[in-house]
Design an enzyme around this catalytic site. Structure first.
Site, mmCIF file in Angstrom:
data_model
loop_
_atom_site.group_PDB
_atom_site.id
_atom_site.type_symbol
_atom_site.label_atom_id
_atom_site.label_comp_id
_atom_site.label_asym_id
_atom_site.label_seq_id
_atom_site.Cartn_x
_atom_site.Cartn_y
_atom_site.Cartn_z
ATOM 1 N N HIS A 133 -7.706 7.505 -7.792
ATOM 2 C CA HIS A 133 -6.625 8.135 -7.031
ATOM 3 C C HIS A 133 -5.423 8.486 -7.903
ATOM 4 C CE1 HIS A 133 -8.464 6.077 -3.235
ATOM 5 N NE2 HIS A 133 -9.130 7.136 -3.613
ATOM 6 N N CYS A 166 9.994 22.547 -10.811
ATOM 7 C CA CYS A 166 9.795 22.781 -12.248
ATOM 8 C C CYS A 166 10.813 23.811 -12.753
ATOM 9 C CB CYS A 166 8.376 23.290 -12.476
ATOM 10 S SG CYS A 166 7.976 23.583 -14.213
ATOM 11 N N ASN A 231 -11.703 -10.712 -1.207
ATOM 12 C CA ASN A 231 -10.694 -10.039 -0.365
ATOM 13 C C ASN A 231 -10.181 -11.011 0.689
ATOM 14 O OD1 ASN A 231 -9.482 -7.341 -0.116
ATOM 15 N ND2 ASN A 231 -10.226 -7.415 1.984
ATOM 16 N N ALA A 249 -6.339 -12.773 -4.446
ATOM 17 C CA ALA A 249 -6.917 -12.261 -5.690
ATOM 18 C C ALA A 249 -6.470 -13.065 -6.915
ATOM 19 C CB ALA A 249 -6.533 -10.792 -5.862
HETATM 20 P P1 NAD Z 1 -5.992 -1.234 1.685
HETATM 21 O O1 NAD Z 1 -4.529 -1.346 1.944
HETATM 22 O O2 NAD Z 1 -6.823 -0.453 2.613
HETATM 23 O O3 NAD Z 1 -6.638 -2.711 1.638
HETATM 24 C C1 NAD Z 1 -6.131 -3.746 0.870
HETATM 25 C C2 NAD Z 1 -7.002 -4.973 1.139
HETATM 26 O O4 NAD Z 1 -6.564 -5.993 0.284
HETATM 27 C C3 NAD Z 1 -6.898 -5.501 2.584
HETATM 28 O O5 NAD Z 1 -8.197 -5.680 3.106
HETATM 29 C C4 NAD Z 1 -6.166 -6.845 2.437
HETATM 30 O O6 NAD Z 1 -6.654 -7.825 3.316
HETATM 31 C C5 NAD Z 1 -6.488 -7.216 1.010
HETATM 32 N N1 NAD Z 1 -5.459 -8.002 0.343
HETATM 33 C C6 NAD Z 1 -4.112 -7.900 0.452
HETATM 34 N N2 NAD Z 1 -3.501 -8.770 -0.363
HETATM 35 C C7 NAD Z 1 -4.506 -9.463 -0.996
HETATM 36 C C8 NAD Z 1 -4.520 -10.504 -1.950
HETATM 37 N N3 NAD Z 1 -3.396 -11.040 -2.425
HETATM 38 N N4 NAD Z 1 -5.719 -10.951 -2.387
HETATM 39 C C9 NAD Z 1 -6.888 -10.435 -1.910
HETATM 40 N N5 NAD Z 1 -6.924 -9.460 -0.986
HETATM 41 C C10 NAD Z 1 -5.752 -8.971 -0.546
HETATM 42 O O7 NAD Z 1 -6.129 -0.738 0.189
HETATM 43 P P2 NAD Z 1 -7.358 -0.068 -0.571
HETATM 44 O O8 NAD Z 1 -8.642 -0.681 -0.143
HETATM 45 O O9 NAD Z 1 -6.986 -0.030 -1.985
HETATM 46 O O10 NAD Z 1 -7.382 1.444 -0.068
HETATM 47 C C11 NAD Z 1 -6.299 2.190 0.370
HETATM 48 C C12 NAD Z 1 -5.577 3.093 -0.597
HETATM 49 O O11 NAD Z 1 -4.410 2.438 -0.973
HETATM 50 C C13 NAD Z 1 -6.204 3.437 -1.881
HETATM 51 O O12 NAD Z 1 -6.455 4.799 -1.809
HETATM 52 C C14 NAD Z 1 -5.093 3.210 -2.944
HETATM 53 O O13 NAD Z 1 -4.973 4.390 -3.712
HETATM 54 C C15 NAD Z 1 -3.870 3.041 -2.137
HETATM 55 N N6 NAD Z 1 -2.773 2.144 -2.531
HETATM 56 C C16 NAD Z 1 -2.590 1.754 -3.825
HETATM 57 C C17 NAD Z 1 -1.545 0.896 -4.133
HETATM 58 C C18 NAD Z 1 -1.350 0.489 -5.570
HETATM 59 O O14 NAD Z 1 -1.551 1.310 -6.473
HETATM 60 N N7 NAD Z 1 -0.983 -0.767 -5.829
HETATM 61 C C19 NAD Z 1 -0.715 0.399 -3.133
HETATM 62 C C20 NAD Z 1 -0.923 0.828 -1.807
HETATM 63 C C21 NAD Z 1 -1.973 1.700 -1.524
#
Ligand code: NAD
Length: 266
Positions: A133, A166, A231, A249
């Site tokens: 992404h 830009c 997760n 995590a």
């Molecule tokens: P999501 O928000 O759909 O899911 C996150 C999952 O992580 C949830 O199921 C939650 O229960 C779990 N979770 C939260 N904290 C946790 C922890 N400490 N330990 C273990 N599990 C934990 O996110 P996704 O599956 O990545 O998909 C959604 C989209 O979010 C992606 O497209 C991504 O690009 C984007 N996103 C990215 C960021 C980032 O770059 N950090 C932040 C927000 C969203």
């Protein structure tokens, strides 16, 4: 029993099984989502305190961004806030454990849905990180291709510009995939190839509901890999997992790393 059992003790059996699979793996692929970074202070999308609790995803779509100045203004309003958090975030023990798995010679690559650059900051080799992404630290003009650092754009937003454009007048877009935007072809194909070649596929912190990214664990499983899912909450692919570890995590990955290391010195 010698003392109060900690949450991690209760997970001990699962950690042992997962560590065994990782230690035996020749082609370990790690797949991460927003949940790997919540302990670094970056909110995920779908948890109750996540970003979607405060913003409407449909308003922040690619189509709205491209279609109007107003769409871009709304996007940059969130972008300014989110990037300040992303820029200040530090890798947590989960990112560090994944980087250490590379140093120990286990890691083929990390396929990440995250845009936060934290795997690279933790020390994972950039060429081993496949970003499905995009990456929030870069931006570019959609008309002339001029690259910008996101830091430059952030300075302009903070100086009061609402919709940075830009020098050529074109639209500046962050190097991240917005809702409704096509996935980057090369990264998607490479991720699929790596997933199909994996013998162990470790998911860390993903709800596994965003497609096509969530196909990756299924490709790996189809091709014969062992599947480990770490997760906090359950996912639609849990039934396919050889080991499912419901935990945070940072703690889980640090525990897994320690157990993989212990197997190296035996
Ligand atoms: P999501 O928000 O759909 O899911 C996150 C999952 O992580 C949830 O199921 C939650 O229960 C779990 N979770 C939260 N904290 C946790 C922890 N400490 N330990 C273990 N599990 C934990 O996110 P996704 O599956 O990545 O998909 C959604 C989209 O979010 C992606 O497209 C991504 O690009 C984007 N996103 C990215 C960021 C980032 O770059 N950090 C932040 C927000 C969203």
């Amino acid at each position: 029993m010698t003392g109060p059992e900690t949450a991690l003790d209760a997970l001990d059996g699962l950690l042992e099984r997962a560590a065994e699979l990782i230690a035996r793996a020749r082609r370990l692929v790690v797949f991460t989502g927003a949940g790997v970074s919540t302990e670094s202070g970056i909110p995920d999308f779908r948890s109750p305190s996540g970003i979607w609790a405060r913003y409407d995803p449909l308003e922040l779509s690619y189509q709205n961004f491209i279609a109007s100045e107003e769409g871009r203004r709304k996007y940059w309003q969130l972008g300014r806030e989110l990037y300040a958090t992303v820029r200040g975030a530090r890798p947590n023990p989960a990112h560090l454990a994944i980087a250490e798995l590379e140093r120990l010679g286990f890691l083929q690559c990390v396929i990440t849905q995250n845009i936060d650059n934290l795997h690279q900051k933790a020390g994972t080799s950039p060429e081993r990180v496949i970003e499905l992404h995009g990456n929030a630290t870069r931006a570019r003009c959609l008309a002339c291709g001029e690259p910008y650092t996101r830091d430059e754009i952030q300075a302009r937003l903070e100086a009061g510009e609402e919709v940075p454009a830009c020098r050529c007048g074109g639209i500046i877009k962050p190097h991240t995939i917005l809702f409704g935007e096509a996935m980057p072809l090369l990264e998607t194909l490479e991720a699929e190839r790596r997933a199909r070649a994996a013998d162990c596929f470790l998911v860390v912190g993903s709800s596994l509901v965003v497609y096509p990214a969530a196909y990756m664990p299924l490709y790996a499983k189809e091709a014969g890999a062992r599947l480990i899912i770490v997760n906090l909450t359950s996912t639609p692919l849990d039934e396919h997992a050889d080991v499912r570890i419901p935990g945070k995590a940072g703690e889980v990955m640090a525990g897994l790393l320690a157990r993989v290391r212990a197997r190296l010195v035996r």
